[in-house]
Design a protein around this motif. Structure first.
Motif, PDB file in Angstrom:
ATOM      1  N   UNK A   1      39.056 -13.720 -38.953  1.00 44.27           N
ATOM      2  CA  UNK A   1      37.633 -13.702 -38.576  1.00 44.27           C
ATOM      3  C   UNK A   1      36.836 -14.767 -39.340  1.00 44.27           C
ATOM      4  N   UNK A   2      37.465 -15.889 -39.638  1.00 41.70           N
ATOM      5  CA  UNK A   2      36.755 -16.975 -40.306  1.00 41.70           C
ATOM      6  C   UNK A   2      36.579 -16.756 -41.801  1.00 41.70           C
ATOM      7  N   UNK A   3      37.395 -15.883 -42.399  1.00 42.18           N
ATOM      8  CA  UNK A   3      37.327 -15.629 -43.840  1.00 42.18           C
ATOM      9  C   UNK A   3      36.981 -14.183 -44.132  1.00 42.18           C
ATOM     10  N   UNK A   4      38.008 -13.395 -44.483  1.00 44.70           N
ATOM     11  CA  UNK A   4      37.792 -11.968 -44.751  1.00 44.70           C
ATOM     12  C   UNK A   4      38.366 -11.584 -46.104  1.00 44.70           C
ATOM     13  N   UNK A   5      37.911 -10.435 -46.611  1.00 38.93           N
ATOM     14  CA  UNK A   5      38.541  -9.850 -47.797  1.00 38.93           C
ATOM     15  C   UNK A   5      39.227  -8.557 -47.373  1.00 38.93           C
ATOM     16  N   UNK A   6      40.382  -8.305 -47.987  1.00 37.03           N
ATOM     17  CA  UNK A   6      41.062  -7.023 -47.790  1.00 37.03           C
ATOM     18  C   UNK A   6      41.005  -6.300 -49.126  1.00 37.03           C
ATOM     19  N   UNK A   7      40.489  -5.082 -49.127  1.00 36.04           N
ATOM     20  CA  UNK A   7      40.228  -4.373 -50.382  1.00 36.04           C
ATOM     21  C   UNK A   7      40.892  -2.997 -50.346  1.00 36.04           C
ATOM     22  N   UNK A   8      41.617  -2.661 -51.442  1.00 31.58           N
ATOM     23  CA  UNK A   8      42.215  -1.331 -51.592  1.00 31.58           C
ATOM     24  C   UNK A   8      41.406  -0.582 -52.650  1.00 31.58           C
ATOM     25  N   UNK A   9      40.894   0.587 -52.303  1.00 34.23           N
ATOM     26  CA  UNK A   9      40.059   1.351 -53.230  1.00 34.23           C
ATOM     27  C   UNK A   9      40.647   2.747 -53.390  1.00 34.23           C
ATOM     28  N   UNK A  10      40.704   3.240 -54.651  1.00 32.32           N
ATOM     29  CA  UNK A  10      41.130   4.628 -54.857  1.00 32.32           C
ATOM     30  C   UNK A  10      40.410   5.198 -56.070  1.00 32.32           C
ATOM     31  N   UNK A  11      40.701   6.460 -56.404  1.00 31.53           N
ATOM     32  CA  UNK A  11      39.995   7.103 -57.513  1.00 31.53           C
ATOM     33  C   UNK A  11      40.619   6.801 -58.880  1.00 31.53           C
ATOM     34  N   UNK A  12      41.728   6.083 -58.906  1.00 34.94           N
ATOM     35  CA  UNK A  12      42.372   5.785 -60.189  1.00 34.94           C
ATOM     36  C   UNK A  12      41.516   4.780 -60.976  1.00 34.94           C
ATOM     37  N   UNK A  13      41.127   5.182 -62.190  1.00 30.56           N
ATOM     38  CA  UNK A  13      40.231   4.334 -62.985  1.00 30.56           C
ATOM     39  C   UNK A  13      40.967   3.061 -63.407  1.00 30.56           C
ATOM     40  N   UNK A  14      40.350   1.925 -63.158  1.00 27.43           N
ATOM     41  CA  UNK A  14      41.000   0.668 -63.497  1.00 27.43           C
ATOM     42  C   UNK A  14      39.975  -0.455 -63.560  1.00 27.43           C
TER      43      UNK A  14
ATOM     44  N   UNK B   1      31.882   2.398 -57.768  1.00 25.84           N
ATOM     45  CA  UNK B   1      31.880   3.095 -59.055  1.00 25.84           C
ATOM     46  C   UNK B   1      30.957   4.322 -59.013  1.00 25.84           C
ATOM     47  N   UNK B   2      29.850   4.192 -58.295  1.00 25.93           N
ATOM     48  CA  UNK B   2      28.917   5.324 -58.161  1.00 25.93           C
ATOM     49  C   UNK B   2      29.599   6.537 -57.534  1.00 25.93           C
ATOM     50  N   UNK B   3      30.618   6.279 -56.714  1.00 27.62           N
ATOM     51  CA  UNK B   3      31.349   7.369 -56.042  1.00 27.62           C
ATOM     52  C   UNK B   3      32.625   7.743 -56.786  1.00 27.62           C
ATOM     53  N   UNK B   4      32.861   7.090 -57.933  1.00 26.34           N
ATOM     54  CA  UNK B   4      34.094   7.353 -58.676  1.00 26.34           C
ATOM     55  C   UNK B   4      35.303   6.667 -58.052  1.00 26.34           C
ATOM     56  N   UNK B   5      35.071   5.547 -57.389  1.00 26.52           N
ATOM     57  CA  UNK B   5      36.168   4.770 -56.792  1.00 26.52           C
ATOM     58  C   UNK B   5      36.281   3.395 -57.454  1.00 26.52           C
ATOM     59  N   UNK B   6      37.493   2.863 -57.484  1.00 24.69           N
ATOM     60  CA  UNK B   6      37.746   1.578 -58.158  1.00 24.69           C
ATOM     61  C   UNK B   6      38.591   0.677 -57.259  1.00 24.69           C
ATOM     62  N   UNK B   7      38.326  -0.607 -57.353  1.00 18.44           N
ATOM     63  CA  UNK B   7      39.110  -1.562 -56.545  1.00 18.44           C
ATOM     64  C   UNK B   7      40.468  -1.761 -57.210  1.00 18.44           C
ATOM     65  N   UNK B   8      41.542  -1.455 -56.456  1.00 18.66           N
ATOM     66  CA  UNK B   8      42.895  -1.542 -57.001  1.00 18.66           C
ATOM     67  C   UNK B   8      43.572  -2.862 -56.651  1.00 18.66           C
ATOM     68  N   UNK B   9      43.255  -3.363 -55.491  1.00 19.93           N
ATOM     69  CA  UNK B   9      43.893  -4.595 -55.041  1.00 19.93           C
ATOM     70  C   UNK B   9      42.931  -5.303 -54.115  1.00 19.93           C
ATOM     71  N   UNK B  10      42.998  -6.624 -54.128  1.00 22.18           N
ATOM     72  CA  UNK B  10      42.000  -7.411 -53.421  1.00 22.18           C
ATOM     73  C   UNK B  10      42.615  -8.745 -53.037  1.00 22.18           C
ATOM     74  N   UNK B  11      42.406  -9.159 -51.802  1.00 19.68           N
ATOM     75  CA  UNK B  11      42.875 -10.501 -51.428  1.00 19.68           C
ATOM     76  C   UNK B  11      41.997 -11.088 -50.338  1.00 19.68           C
TER      77      UNK B  11
END
Ligand SMILES: [Zn+2]
Length: 405
Positions: free
Chosen positions: A249-262, A234-244
């Motif tokens: 690797x024994x448990x990971x997160x996949x995160x999609x980040x873009x500038x679209x406010x959400x 958020x400090x950079x003006x980015x928002x998490x759009x999708x997350x799973x």
């Protein structure tokens, strides 16, 4: 370099929660035993302000990736290849990528993920990889690769020569970055206005719940959870759009980040789960260390009994994380005869710190009855692969798997 403040929020209110003693670099397998090894404290702190967890002592990046040959290649593992293909398929589905678009992979290794993008959408691809030997292998496979660190200088040159990237991917690399803020500033510079930063990284909640202490090593600078990351982006003006979440690797997160406010529900769900598990409380890490030490005593006893009865124990899978286990548990070449691995970059070398020789699977003969599984996240795959050898497998994982085979 000793860390005195939080990488994400700059708070000085940080406290040590995990101490695994002194370790050499986990990824630096030794060519011979004459090689001098440097040891560094392997400790994790927790930021009491934002919940970020990271190493308290950071080894400089040139020492980590350029002083010696880096030995992990993603194309070497069929599991990694399949995983990257699935990741590229999903990204193409979720983000509108056209053939004219540029996809950049930071820490692209030998280019396995980029190749998947190229095959699916025929887009332009470019890798950035600091290790000279790995970048060379990528170019041999026709993956355009800049051999450099992801610095401001590199990024400005890239934008000038190739334009901005529609997608920046980063798998198991964002957690390796020494300066997370600088990395995010560079991602900001490099992305198109509608661009996506897609990254995959081991998940702190899984690390704690599965007692995966062996995923802590000097090359892993950050241990990410969603709560501190959301604030940071958020400090950079980015928002998490999708997350799973996935098991990689024994448990990971996949995160999609873009500038679209959400303000996505899935992000709130993750943060609720993290708070519910007391992920940001020091008490959680006290019980974590108790579990690690219980595992240490059990495994040590088991190996001692086998050795005392005159039998041979080897280990299978010279994974990087195996080195944290071997070095923290003080298991060396007096307990383990050798380790097998299928990577040509590792066979013939020795494990850092514990000095166990690395051989090929073909070297397993009838004398050997026990095999310690160091790559416990691919234990089923290894059991299948080595099933014909009648080995008894020892899987050193506290909660997720049982020690009995
Ligand atoms: Zn913080």
């Amino acid at each position: 370099m000793k860390i005195k403040q939080c990488q994400l929020c700059d708070s000085k209110n940080i406290t040590l929660v995990i101490d695994l003693g002194q370790h050499p670099l986990a990824d630096t397998f030794l060519k011979d035993l004459e090689q001098k090894e440097e040891y560094y404290p392997l400790q994790v702190f927790l930021c009491k302000s934002c919940g970020y967890a990271g190493l308290s002592h950071i080894v400089s990046a040139p020492v980590r990736y350029q002083k010696t040959d880096y030995s992990y290649t993603s194309s070497n593992s069929p599991i990694a290849t399949a995983h990257f293909k699935e990741m590229a398929d999903q990204a193409v589905r979720l983000v509108k990528i056209a053939p004219k678009d540029l996809v950049i992979d930071i820490g692209s290794n030998v280019g396995t993920l980029l190749k998947s993008f190229e095959q699916i959408i025929h887009c332009r691809i470019l890798g950035v990889e600091p290790s000279a030997n790995i970048a060379r292998l990528a170019r041999k496979e026709h993956v355009p690769t800049l051999q450099n660190f992801f610095s401001k200088e590199t990024v400005l040159k890239m934008v000038k020569k190739y334009g901005n990237a529609k997608v920046i991917v980063c798998t198991n690399v964002f957690n390796h970055v020494n300066n997370v803020r600088e990395c995010m500033e560079n991602i900001d510079r490099l992305l198109t206005k509608d661009g996506y930063f897609i990254f995959e990284t081991p998940y702190l909640l899984d690390l704690v719940e599965n007692i995966s202490f062996d995923t802590i090593y000097l090359e892993h600078v950050s241990y990410f959870a969603i709560k501190p990351l959301q604030k940071f982006f958020k400090r950079f003006g980015f928002y998490i759009q999708y997350l799973e979440k996935n098991d990689y690797m024994g448990g990971s997160i996949r995160v999609y980040v873009s500038r679209e406010k959400t303000d996505k529900k899935v992000v709130k769900d993750f943060i609720n789960a993290e708070n519910k598990a007391n992920l940001f409380s020091t008490k959680t890490y006290e019980s974590f260390m108790k579990e690690v030490n219980a595992l240490r005593y059990n495994l040590y006893r088991q190996l001692f009994q086998i050795k005392a009865s005159g039998k041979k124990v080897i280990a299978v899978g010279a994974a990087t994380k195996g080195n944290t286990l071997l070095n923290y548990f003080k298991i060396d070449n007096s307990l383990i005869d050798f380790i097998t691995d299928s990577s040509a970059l590792k066979i013939g070398k020795f494990t850092p710190g514990s000095h166990i020789p690395i051989k090929s699977d073909k070297d397993i003969n009838k004398d050997i009855t026990f095999a310690l599984v160091l790559s416990w996240n691919i234990v089923e795959f290894l059991k299948k692969k080595l099933g014909h050898l009648n080995l008894t497998f020892i899987v050193p994982q506290a909660k997720k798997y049982s020690n009995k085979d």
